[in-house]
Design a protein around this motif. Structure first.
Motif: not given
Length: 356
Positions: A210-212, A216-222
């Motif tokens: 999912l993070a992939g 990027p701004e939502k994936a980074q903390p995940i």
């Protein structure tokens, strides 16, 4: 001076009229402003629902739905009423019904302890039906059945709606879903998607995938949080709610409400919740016919209440005072009593007449 019999009757009638005015003002009017022992409150809401679309990896197009809400009194114990609010939702994907029961004061509509033999929901002190008569625009809360929390309502302005003066109130709340009737099917859908667990966890590998695909701004903390997570990562469903309400300034009744509610899937990282996906968004508002109907009923009630609470007591009091004044002015004069000197002179005259 003494009263004539007719004047005495006028005075008694005047006193009785003033007493009747006091009874109407201080006994009848308070009973009229209480919640009735029987009510039939019905409202219709229309809205649009967007659901998560896997093909877009985002919320899909909105579909229309309606909600019919009916509030009824189940039981009355003195000044405490047990009410049930039933909402029937009609969507293209299927209909559903939710029911919630509360114990309220019939005087100011505040939360009360349930009478013996009844089970009610803890509304956390929030409004579930109406604010009291002549409400304050400040310090109000609204109970949210989905999160089972109270939403603080801020007074943001005043306006007129369908001829009624209203307070404009607005509230925001983000909290986990607590209503089992809402949470259970949502978690069942997550479990079916994950192929494991009960909907309260997702495989770590699924979240890495999912993070992939997220920005990027939502994936980074995940990605950063996943390093310390177990193979089955705890997830929490929350709703982000914004509500705007128009509250009648005289009766405290809601005329219109607009609710915008987004359901979010979050990853739990210690005490922190990291948003993963928006699963749905529902925007719903009171339809125009319900607004007009409620406003018309309130205007009729206000006219009747003004007649009974102001004009009728005033009229009875004025008539009573006038009757008493007329009775006072029509007093019968006392017969004249001769003075002592006049009596002696008269006696002397009689004596002289006798001796001559």
């Amino acid at each position: 001076m003494s009263l004539r019999r007719s004047s005495l009757v006028l005075a008694i009638v005047g006193v009785l009229l003033i007493a009747a005015a006091a009874l109407i003002r201080f006994v009848l009017v308070p009973s009229m402003t209480k919640m009735p022992t029987e009510i039939d409150s019905r409202s219709t809401y229309t809205g649009s629902l967007q659901s998560f679309d896997p093909s877009k990896f985002a919320l899909g197009d909105g579909v229309a739905f309606t909600v019919a809400r009916h509030v009824d009194v189940d039981h009355v114990d003195g000044d405490v009423a047990v009410i049930t609010s039933v909402s029937e939702t009609q969507r293209p994907t299927g209909d559903s019904t939710s029911s919630h029961t509360y114990a309220l004061s019939r005087v100011d509509y505040t939360q009360q302890s349930a009478p013996e033999g009844f089970e009610v929901e803890d509304q956390k002190g929030g409004m579930v039906f109406s604010l009291p008569m002549n409400p304050s625009p400040d310090g109000n809360t609204l109970y949210d059945t989905v999160t089972r929390e109270a939403i603080t309502l801020e007074h943001v302005g005043d306006s007129v709606l369908e001829g009624r003066d209203v307070f404009e109130l607005r509230g925001n709340l983000t909290a986990p879903i607590a209503d089992p009737a809402v949470l259970a099917p949502a978690q069942a859908g997550i479990a079916a998607m994950a192929g494991v667990g009960d909907g309260s966890v997702l495989p770590k590998q699924t979240l890495q995938v999912l993070a992939g695909v997220l920005p990027p701004e939502k994936a980074q903390p995940i990605t950063a949080a996943l390093a310390a997570q177990p193979d089955l990562v705890p997830v929490v469903l929350t709703v982000d709610t914004t509500i705007d309400m128009n509250i009648d300034t005289r009766f405290g009744s809601p005329l219109r409400s607009v609710q915008d509610q987004t359901t979010v899937l979050n990853m739990k990282n210690g005490d922190e919740l990291i948003p993963l996906l928006d699963l749905s968004r529902a925007v719903v508002s009171t339809d125009d016919a319900s607004v007009a109907n409620t406003a018309s009923k309130l205007s009729s009630s206000e006219t009747m209440l003004d007649i009974v609470s102001k004009w009728l007591p005033l009229l009875l009091t004025v008539i009573g005072v006038v009757l008493i004044a007329v009775a006072f002015l029509r007093r019968r004069p006392e017969p004249a009593t001769p003075s002592a000197g006049e009596v002696d002179d008269a006696s002397g005259d009689v004596l002289e007449a006798t001796t001559s």
